[in-house]
Design a protein around this motif. Structure first.
Motif, PDB file in Angstrom:
ATOM      1  N   UNK A 268       0.856  -1.185   0.000  1.00 31.67           N
ATOM      2  CA  UNK A 268       0.000   0.000   0.000  1.00 31.67           C
ATOM      3  C   UNK A 268       0.892   1.236   0.000  1.00 31.67           C
ATOM      4  N   UNK A 269       0.695   2.167  -0.924  1.00 36.48           N
ATOM      5  CA  UNK A 269       1.490   3.404  -0.893  1.00 36.48           C
ATOM      6  C   UNK A 269       1.312   4.112   0.449  1.00 36.48           C
ATOM      7  N   UNK A 270       2.358   4.764   0.892  1.00 38.43           N
ATOM      8  CA  UNK A 270       2.283   5.415   2.205  1.00 38.43           C
ATOM      9  C   UNK A 270       2.556   6.904   2.100  1.00 38.43           C
ATOM     10  N   UNK A 271       1.990   7.607   3.074  1.00 40.55           N
ATOM     11  CA  UNK A 271       2.252   9.026   3.274  1.00 40.55           C
ATOM     12  C   UNK A 271       2.981   9.149   4.609  1.00 40.55           C
ATOM     13  N   UNK A 272       4.212   9.544   4.566  1.00 39.20           N
ATOM     14  CA  UNK A 272       5.017   9.557   5.776  1.00 39.20           C
ATOM     15  C   UNK A 272       5.596  10.949   6.002  1.00 39.20           C
ATOM     16  N   UNK A 363      -3.846  16.489   3.601  1.00 42.91           N
ATOM     17  CA  UNK A 363      -3.626  15.838   2.305  1.00 42.91           C
ATOM     18  C   UNK A 363      -3.973  14.356   2.372  1.00 42.91           C
ATOM     19  N   UNK A 364      -5.245  14.029   2.627  1.00 47.00           N
ATOM     20  CA  UNK A 364      -5.633  12.607   2.633  1.00 47.00           C
ATOM     21  C   UNK A 364      -5.586  12.058   1.205  1.00 47.00           C
ATOM     22  N   UNK A 365      -4.951  10.922   1.045  1.00 49.50           N
ATOM     23  CA  UNK A 365      -4.831  10.309  -0.273  1.00 49.50           C
ATOM     24  C   UNK A 365      -5.490   8.939  -0.233  1.00 49.50           C
ATOM     25  N   UNK A 366      -6.453   8.723  -1.094  1.00 55.52           N
ATOM     26  CA  UNK A 366      -7.205   7.480  -1.113  1.00 55.52           C
ATOM     27  C   UNK A 366      -6.294   6.327  -1.536  1.00 55.52           C
ATOM     28  N   UNK A 367      -6.546   5.167  -0.920  1.00 58.78           N
ATOM     29  CA  UNK A 367      -5.769   3.987  -1.266  1.00 58.78           C
ATOM     30  C   UNK A 367      -4.354   4.010  -0.721  1.00 58.78           C
ATOM     31  N   UNK A 368      -4.119   4.791   0.333  1.00 57.35           N
ATOM     32  CA  UNK A 368      -2.783   4.872   0.919  1.00 57.35           C
ATOM     33  C   UNK A 368      -2.906   4.819   2.437  1.00 57.35           C
ATOM     34  N   UNK A 453       0.974  -3.590   4.204  1.00 58.18           N
ATOM     35  CA  UNK A 453       0.193  -4.493   3.358  1.00 58.18           C
ATOM     36  C   UNK A 453      -1.296  -4.478   3.700  1.00 58.18           C
ATOM     37  N   UNK A 454      -1.643  -4.216   4.962  1.00 62.13           N
ATOM     38  CA  UNK A 454      -3.040  -4.216   5.390  1.00 62.13           C
ATOM     39  C   UNK A 454      -3.275  -3.072   6.374  1.00 62.13           C
ATOM     40  N   UNK A 455      -4.497  -2.576   6.403  1.00 57.55           N
ATOM     41  CA  UNK A 455      -4.914  -1.610   7.418  1.00 57.55           C
ATOM     42  C   UNK A 455      -6.219  -2.092   8.046  1.00 57.55           C
ATOM     43  N   UNK A 456      -6.544  -1.512   9.198  1.00 53.96           N
ATOM     44  CA  UNK A 456      -7.802  -1.836   9.895  1.00 53.96           C
ATOM     45  C   UNK A 456      -7.993  -3.346  10.039  1.00 53.96           C
ATOM     46  N   UNK A 457      -7.004  -4.000  10.596  1.00 52.56           N
ATOM     47  CA  UNK A 457      -7.027  -5.456  10.726  1.00 52.56           C
ATOM     48  C   UNK A 457      -7.853  -5.842  11.951  1.00 52.56           C
ATOM     49  N   UNK A 458      -8.880  -6.687  11.736  1.00 51.93           N
ATOM     50  CA  UNK A 458      -9.721  -7.183  12.826  1.00 51.93           C
ATOM     51  C   UNK A 458      -9.624  -8.710  12.868  1.00 51.93           C
ATOM     52  N   UNK A 501      -9.742  -7.295   6.903  1.00 59.92           N
ATOM     53  CA  UNK A 501      -8.821  -6.168   6.806  1.00 59.92           C
ATOM     54  C   UNK A 501      -9.008  -5.449   5.479  1.00 59.92           C
ATOM     55  N   UNK A 502      -8.335  -4.314   5.336  1.00 59.49           N
ATOM     56  CA  UNK A 502      -8.353  -3.538   4.098  1.00 59.49           C
ATOM     57  C   UNK A 502      -7.006  -3.691   3.418  1.00 59.49           C
ATOM     58  N   UNK A 503      -7.023  -4.164   2.182  1.00 56.92           N
ATOM     59  CA  UNK A 503      -5.808  -4.257   1.386  1.00 56.92           C
ATOM     60  C   UNK A 503      -5.659  -2.968   0.582  1.00 56.92           C
ATOM     61  N   UNK A 504      -4.857  -2.984  -0.458  1.00 60.00           N
ATOM     62  CA  UNK A 504      -4.571  -1.757  -1.205  1.00 60.00           C
ATOM     63  C   UNK A 504      -5.829  -1.081  -1.724  1.00 60.00           C
ATOM     64  N   UNK A 505      -6.719  -1.868  -2.246  1.00 60.22           N
ATOM     65  CA  UNK A 505      -7.902  -1.242  -2.845  1.00 60.22           C
ATOM     66  C   UNK A 505      -9.194  -1.990  -2.548  1.00 60.22           C
ATOM     67  N   UNK A 506      -9.118  -3.005  -1.722  1.00 57.08           N
ATOM     68  CA  UNK A 506     -10.337  -3.765  -1.466  1.00 57.08           C
ATOM     69  C   UNK A 506     -10.283  -4.400  -0.076  1.00 57.08           C
TER      70      UNK A 506
END
Length: 880
Positions: A268-272, A363-368, A453-458, A501-506
């Motif tokens: 997943x692209x990141x904003x750091x 600067x929120x960027x979708x899919x990141x 690789x994943x966000x919001x992992x439950x 969880x949320x992957x890059x786009x799904x």
């Protein structure tokens, strides 16, 4: 004169064992004739047993010390020592109860040792025992730890440094992982050249064995070896096969553990945003290493990443106001900016992190995914300096939208403050050590979070109970999520595990059930059950840091109950090693000419007393012992004191020693370790307060962040003396160093030395120095301190007195404590009421060194924590 030596076993790193002794000659009075380290790893849970056998080779009793350093993530769970066929086991108890048992044992003259935690971590353990002439002692320590996966592997690091070749030296490692072991590597200084053939490894699907059996000759022939034996590392790295993305799900006797580490996912692209401290304290090598690491990290950014740079001192500067894509032009411009970061000014952490948060929010960027990385080496000294307010501000601004990672540079940083701020915002705190590899440490941390690789992992477990943490904001490639829990009634048929969880786009979802298998032979204490208990306690400790009030006490009790059940030594528990009640203390007499040596059954177990009248301060209340430890050092055991009595040796300055027992001894009396008594003024009361601090500590005397002023002092070895060294730092370039021979003043350009016998009156734009009658009067901004040179009992020492307190509410340090208001509470036991809390006290006395006549004054002796309103670790420093 017999040389003092030490026998010890130390553990460093992830899992590290080491024997440490002072240098000695070939004709040693003691011998480590056997040293074994046995480590078993199952489901990434490592249980390590260290066994050290030592022989007293001389015709005289001597005290032998066992010294262990363990990794911060490990819990000691067992300790025992065997002397002349009798085994003495340590028992884990609540701290207060353990301390009471310890005090009672010492008052009976018995041998006693105590293991305690330092803050929230446990760094070092020492205990000792008297061993009779020509007798032996066996020490055995067990500790446990869950290995963390970093950068795609688990590492078991063993460091051996016995300081002598050992005839029976063995390190055995057994790894058993159900999903099969993917690879096994052995590296480190002990795996090459002369020692390579001492290592054997066997790898068969789910099992692996590593043996390290160097001969006595090999132990002195390797590259880093010599007459003192082995000195190097053995690093065992491995990873496991993951047949499915769901990972590895194991169960045993009603407990389960789930290791989740998928790798077949798009990054997943990141904003750091990197927030870099450029305050004056970052000068020199720290800033050089920060620039070096930042340049390397910028070069590792992917093209679809976005990044920002913020530097701060007393002001905040942004390289660009918005996030920019990590293309070649932007990276080259950012590197040019990084090369020109220079240190200056104070430290406004609050404003810097809020600016970084605002940059990501704008600067929120979708899919990141977004993350903040803060690097600092100090406390907030300007802007908002109230730590609780900073925590509140940052937590509200981030609002659980992204993690904050806090990197604390060096040992003087307020790491507790940074760690809490990170934990409250789904991140972690990491200390960066000021060694030659600091740049690599920074780069290594970034690599761990470089590939989300994943966000919001439950993690969901139907049929599970008493689960460890199940929600995670992000998962990074090369790491691992571990969840453990209970299965009520061992009903595995109804148990189902799911990951959402949320992957890059799904959105992705995995599920699995526990495999049906033949019943396992019942075990009351399986490794999975202990893994669950360990992980639960670790997470409760993190949670306790973030809470307050009743919620904090509830979490603390929950953790304490588990620690007592499973025998873990943690910040809430202690382990006591003592001889059984009823075993008489015995007195050693000076033998007559021609008599046989006195055996251990005839000598005093524990402390040894020289043939002179013991004297010194009265026994310290039991509760005073807590908080007497450095952040990275605690010491237990027994001591010989020539002038001051000894109970448990809290020795922060000298290496552990084996001490010969004097043949001539007096009847033992109740004694304490050497302490320096401090006075604390009282508000509106006749009697001041007093408290005791162990000698030889380096103390944080005063910090005035508003004026960039700090003052530290090194206590001397004697309880009747004071400080041997005092150092005052003003801004980043002015320093005053005082010792018992003279004063050195560096005004930023020139260095001047003054002898105490001189008379000096010197002023600069901001510093006034007046030296007369062996008193140095220092005025800096609104602060005035007088440092007096004393000579008592042939010992010279310094004593500082704060004549004018700096203005501001954020002044800290031993000398910064304002007068305390208290009320006397009448009852059977004397108590004082301070800030609505009742504190046990006893009427005692102390020498007032703030005046030249040094009168002895009456005072209320109280526990150190109550006097300082904190732990002693909060008032110690690692360097002046």
């Amino acid at each position: 004169m017999m040389k003092g030596v030490s026998v010890g076993v130390g553990l460093l790193g992830l899992l590290l064992a080491c024997v440490t002794t002072a240098p000695t000659n070939k004709n040693r009075d003691w011998d480590i004739y056997s040293f074994h380290m046995n480590s078993t790893v199952t489901s990434r849970y490592a249980t390590t047993i260290i066994t050290s056998r030592v022989a007293n080779r001389i015709n005289q009793s001597q005290e032998i010390e066992f010294h262990v350093k363990i990794p911060k993530n490990a819990f000691i769970s067992k300790f025992k020592m065997t002397i002349e066929g009798q085994t003495y086991d340590g028992v884990v108890k609540q701290k207060e109860e353990a301390q009471q048992q310890y005090t009672q044992a010492v008052s009976r003259g018995q041998s006693a040792g105590i293991v305690s935690s330092v803050g929230r971590t446990l760094e070092e353990f020492k205990t000792s025992v008297t061993v009779a002439a020509l007798s032996k002692v066996t020490f055995e320590l067990t500790y446990e730890e869950l290995l963390k996966r970093r950068l795609g592997k688990y590492e078991l690091l063993i460091h051996a440094q016995p300081m002598q070749p050992v005839a029976d030296f063995k390190i055995d490692v057994y790894i058993n992982e159900r999903p099969d072991i993917n690879f096994l590597e052995i590296t480190g200084g002990l795996s090459t050249k002369a020692l390579a053939n001492a290592i054997t490894k066997t790898h068969a699907s789910s099992e692996a064995w590593v043996h390290f059996y160097p001969s006595k000759e090999q132990q002195s022939q390797c590259e880093s070896c010599g007459e003192q034996g082995l000195n190097g590392d053995l690093v065992i790295a491995y990873d496991v096969h993951r047949k499915t993305s769901m990972g590895d799900l194991n169960e045993s006797e009603g407990y389960f553990v789930h290791h989740f580490a998928p790798s077949d996912l798009p990054r997943i692209p990141k904003n750091v945003v990197f927030i870099i401290d450029r305050s004056g304290s970052m000068n020199g090598r720290k800033m050089e290493q920060t620039r070096e690491a930042l340049l390397k990290i910028l070069g590792d950014l992917a093209e679809d990443d976005h990044f920002g740079l913020i530097t701060f001192d007393s002001s905040v500067s942004t390289w660009r106001k918005e996030l920019l894509p990590a293309n070649q032009d932007n990276l080259e411009a950012a590197k040019s900016f990084a090369r020109n970061i220079h240190e200056r000014g104070a430290t406004d952490i609050n404003a810097a992190v809020l600016e970084g948060t605002a940059m990501l929010n704008r600067h929120p960027l979708k899919g990141s995914v977004s993350l903040l990385i803060l690097l600092t080496d100090g406390d907030p000294t300007t802007g908002e300096t109230n730590l609780e307010k900073i925590h509140k501000n940052i937590k509200e601004a981030i609002g659980k939208k992204f993690p904050l990672y806090c990197l604390g540079f060096g040992m003087d940083v307020n790491f507790d403050f940074l760690e809490k701020m990170a934990l409250e915002n789904s991140g972690v705190g990491r200390r960066i050590y000021t060694d030659s590899d600091a740049a690599l440490q920074l780069q290594g941390f970034y690599e761990e979070v470089a590939t989300p690789l994943l966000t919001d992992v439950q993690m969901v477990y139907l049929g599970g109970a008493n689960l460890t943490q199940t929600n995670f904001s992000q998962y990074y490639n090369g790491s691992e999520i571990v969840v453990a829990g209970q299965i009520p009634d061992n009903n595995i048929e109804m148990f189902t595990a799911e990951v959402i969880a949320i992957s890059k786009s799904n959105r992705v979802m995995y599920s699995d059930t526990l495999p049906m298998k033949e019943p396992i032979e019942a075990r009351s204490d399986s490794h999975i059950q202990r893994l669950w208990a360990y992980l639960t306690v670790k997470q409760l400790l993190d949670k306790e840091v973030q809470l307050s009030g009743k919620a904090k006490e509830k979490v603390k009790k929950e953790a304490l109950d588990l620690c007592l059940k499973y025998g873990f030594v943690t910040p809430f528990t202690s382990m006591v090693v003592t001889k059984p009640q009823g075993e008489d203390s015995q007195v050693a007499h000076k033998p007559k000419e021609g008599e046989k040596p006195i055996r251990s059954s005839q000598v005093l177990s524990g402390s040894a007393f020289l043939n002179r009248q013991a004297h010194g301060p009265p026994p310290m209340p039991a509760q005073d012992f807590y908080g007497l430890m450095k952040h990275t050092d605690y010491d237990v055991g027994h001591a010989i004191q020539e002038s001051f009595p000894a109970m448990a040796l809290l020795d922060f300055s000298e290496p552990p020693r084996i001490r010969p027992i004097e043949p001539a001894m007096r009847t033992p009396t109740t004694t304490v370790s050497p302490l320096r008594r401090f006075l604390l003024p009282a508000e509106g009361q006749a009697l001041p307060l007093c408290y005791d601090i162990p000698v030889a500590l380096s103390l944080r005397l005063l910090i005035d962040p508003n004026n960039e002023l700090s003052m530290n002092g090194q206590l001397g070895q004697s309880a009747s003396a004071g400080y041997q060294n005092i150092v005052i730092h003003y801004r980043s370039d002015q320093h005053i160093e005082l010792d018992t021979t003279g004063i050195t003043f560096n005004d930023g350009q020139n260095t001047t030395y003054f002898s105490w016998s001189l008379k000096i009156n010197r002023e600069t734009d901001s510093v006034s120095l007046i030296l007369r009658d062996k008193e140095m009067d220092v005025t800096i901004a609104s602060t005035r301190v007088v440092i007096m040179l004393y000579r008592r009992n042939g010992i010279k020492f310094l004593w500082p007195v704060l004549r004018q307190r700096p203005t501001g509410d954020n002044i800290i340090g031993i000398m910064a404590r304002p007068p305390v208001a208290y009320e006397e509470v009448q009852g059977i036991a004397m108590k004082l009421k301070i800030q609505d809390k009742e504190v046990d006290v006893s009427r005692d006395s102390a020498v007032d060194l703030s005046v030249r006549s040094t009168p002895t004054v009456a005072c209320w002796l109280m526990p150190l924590q109550s006097a300082l309103q904190g732990e002693l670790a909060d008032f110690t420093v690692t360097q002046l």
